[in-house]
Enzyme design. Structure first.
Site, mmCIF file in Angstrom:
data_model
loop_
_atom_site.group_PDB
_atom_site.id
_atom_site.type_symbol
_atom_site.label_atom_id
_atom_site.label_comp_id
_atom_site.label_asym_id
_atom_site.label_seq_id
_atom_site.Cartn_x
_atom_site.Cartn_y
_atom_site.Cartn_z
ATOM 1 N N LYS A 1 -77.868 -1.259 -43.840
ATOM 2 C CA LYS A 1 -78.068 -0.010 -43.285
ATOM 3 C C LYS A 1 -77.168 0.342 -42.246
ATOM 4 O O LYS A 1 -76.576 1.414 -41.958
ATOM 5 C CB LYS A 1 -79.594 -0.090 -42.803
ATOM 6 N N SER A 2 -76.882 -0.630 -41.270
ATOM 7 C CA SER A 2 -75.887 -0.448 -40.076
ATOM 8 C C SER A 2 -74.621 -0.095 -40.705
ATOM 9 O O SER A 2 -73.896 0.921 -40.191
ATOM 10 C CB SER A 2 -76.010 -1.809 -39.352
ATOM 11 N N ARG B 1 -72.463 3.838 -40.405
ATOM 12 C CA ARG B 1 -71.012 3.618 -39.918
ATOM 13 C C ARG B 1 -70.136 4.233 -40.835
ATOM 14 O O ARG B 1 -69.200 4.867 -40.586
ATOM 15 C CB ARG B 1 -70.883 2.311 -39.349
ATOM 16 N N SER C 1 -77.096 -3.930 -26.913
ATOM 17 C CA SER C 1 -77.756 -2.988 -28.040
ATOM 18 C C SER C 1 -76.542 -2.549 -28.795
ATOM 19 O O SER C 1 -75.529 -1.882 -28.261
ATOM 20 C CB SER C 1 -78.385 -1.796 -27.271
ATOM 21 N N GLN D 1 -76.472 -0.053 -31.115
ATOM 22 C CA GLN D 1 -76.609 1.225 -30.821
ATOM 23 C C GLN D 1 -75.767 1.836 -29.742
ATOM 24 O O GLN D 1 -74.989 3.107 -29.872
ATOM 25 C CB GLN D 1 -77.844 1.924 -31.058
ATOM 26 N N ASP E 1 -84.202 -7.317 -35.867
ATOM 27 C CA ASP E 1 -85.213 -6.474 -36.688
ATOM 28 C C ASP E 1 -85.842 -7.564 -37.719
ATOM 29 O O ASP E 1 -86.758 -7.027 -38.370
ATOM 30 C CB ASP E 1 -84.108 -5.583 -37.554
ATOM 31 N N ARG F 1 -90.681 -1.760 -41.177
ATOM 32 C CA ARG F 1 -90.788 -3.142 -41.214
ATOM 33 C C ARG F 1 -92.092 -3.809 -40.900
ATOM 34 O O ARG F 1 -92.464 -4.897 -41.258
ATOM 35 C CB ARG F 1 -89.549 -3.538 -39.960
#
Ligand code: S3P
EC number: 2.5.1.19
Length: 440
Positions: free
Chosen positions: A28-29, A33, A171, A173, A318, A391
């Site tokens: 997902k990350s 991007r 982080s 993000q 996560d 999750r």
């Protein structure tokens, strides 16, 4: 045979062991991007293995609102950037996706025009001051609801100047939002983290020709426009975690996840599995498009409790909800500390998992920044409030495997589509259950 429902309640009734070889959807990350950096680039970006899930759809809609086009061509997704990013004509809805909202806040700080970023009820409860404060130091004009604490975020893009930021928490993000703003800023922008968070931004920007300087925990960029290029997205270890943790704890299990991303900023889970005594094997280790990947096999073994803290935490943040499930099946005490960040994810995951696992019979003590779990404990069936948190839903579907045949009832599984729409189908497949394996 009906397919498992994709929204509304779902009764989980499966039994182990988990066996088989699977692939999980794209990371997902990295998927976010690839679309976002592709939209900032001078040339086209071609992506293979892009995650097809709601969070990534949110980023796609956002970059389209900024003038990029995104189209499927053969097995690839092609991102064509606009000559310059344009002011969006409407509010940008990031849905459930914190990564979309935070990374876009950084980008839009440098794009002339007004943008408003919002999201669903879960995202509108998540903190944004952590990006607003450092971006303001760079000259960004930002405001947000509730004293700049919560989305929606309003961004008036304009000239930025580089700055050096020392982050109080690791982080990816926040780091990425700042580095992306740095691509529009005059002078150098750097970010220093207390621990290393995932480095997909650094790797992909480099792959697209941006000089990214890394020195220990400090990352720096100067004004640049990425060139675009090719991205090949490996499987998401955060999605694989549900199968790897289930397999480690369920006697007789053996699961292989092929083409799995094993970037070392993401493999805290593999270290923890090994520390707990699981049999973990990596085969065909290789690097494609700047990201390492491997076929990962986990075989059940007698698990022992362990301690998870410090620099390991950002490397498996996560995965901690399903690690908590696995810990209920390990002999002795598992302690998780330094994980306060879990409280500001799609839900307060410490509270959600603590409360739900306790009702399922787990012996669990909660701390402000973690928990202690004593095991092994047979669990019992429970009703679960999934709280718009994919999750929590998937972790408790795995917990059901340890409930001695009793069902776990998830109140609403729509959230699973944010990251892993094929989750229940794959769980049916490895648990040897016919498709649709939810309802009785
Ligand atoms: C992400 C970073 C992590 C993670 C999230 C995705 C990213 O958050 O929890 O699911 O893509 O950068 P942090 O900002 O806490 O690192």
């Amino acid at each position: 045979m009906s397919a498992a429902p994709t929204s509304g309640p779902l009764t989980c009734r499966r039994a182990g062991p988990l066996r088989g070889a699977i692939e999980v959807p794209g990371d997902k990350s990295i998927s976010h991007r690839s679309l976002l950096f592709g939209a900032l680039s001078t040339g086209e970006t071609r992506v293979t293995g892009l995650l097809d899930a709601e969070d990534v759809h949110s980023t796609r809609q956002a970059v389209e609102a900024l003038g990029a086009t995104v189209r499927a061509e053969g097995g690839e997704v092609v991102v064509t950037p606009p000559a310059t990013l344009r002011e969006p004509g409407d509010v940008i809805d990031c849905g459930n996706s914190g990564t979309s909202l935070r990374l876009l806040t950084g980008v839009l700080s440098g794009v002339p025009g007004l943008s408003v970023l919002t999201g669903d009820a879960s995202l509108r409860r998540r903190p944004v001051r952590r990006v607003i404060d450092p971006l303001r130091v760079m000259g960004a004009n930002l405001s947000a609801r509730d004293g700049d604490r919560l989305p929606p975020v309003v961004v008036r893009g304009g000239p930025l100047r580089g700055a050096r930021h020392v982050l109080p928490v690791a982080s990816a993000q926040v780091k990425s939002a700042i580095l992306l703003a740095g691509l529009f800023a005059e002078g150098e922008t750097s970010v220093v983290e207390p621990e290393k968070s995932r480095d997909h931004t650094e790797r992909m920007l480099r792959g697209m020709g941006v000089p990214v300087r890394v020195s220990g925990l400090e990352v720096s960029v100067s004004a640049a426009r990425p060139a675009g290029g090719r991205v090949d997205v490996p499987g998401d270890i955060s999605s694989a975690a549900f199968f790897l943790c289930g397999a480690a704890a369920l006697p007789g299990s053996e699961v292989t996840v092929r083409n799995l991303g094993v970037n070392e900023t993401r493999t805290g889970l593999l270290d923890v599995l090994r520390a707990m005594g699981a049999d973990v094997r990596l085969e065909h280790l290789r690097e494609v498009a700047g990201e390492p990947r491997a076929d990962v096999t986990v075989r059940a073994d007698r698990l022992e409790g362990t301690e998870i803290r410090g620099a390991t935490i950002p490397r498996l943040i996560d995965e901690l909800p399903v690690v908590m499930v696995m810990a209920t099946q390990a002999r002795g005490r598992t302690v998780i500390r330094d994980a306060k960040e879990l409280r500001v994810k799609e839900s307060d995951r410490l509270a959600a998992m603590g409360e739900t696992l306790a009702r399922a019979g787990a012996r669990i003590e909660l701390y402000d920044d973690g928990c202690a779990i004593d095991g092994p404990t047979p669990l019992r069936g429970v009703e679960v409030r999934t709280r718009l948190d994919h999750r929590i839903a998937m972790s408790m579907a795995v917990a059901q495997l340890f409930c001695g045949g009793e069902p776990v009832v998830l109140d609403d599984v729509a959230c699973v589509a944010t990251s892993f729409p094929s989750f229940f189908r794959l769980l049916d497949q490895v648990s040897g259950r016919a498709p649709g394996g939810g309802a009785p």
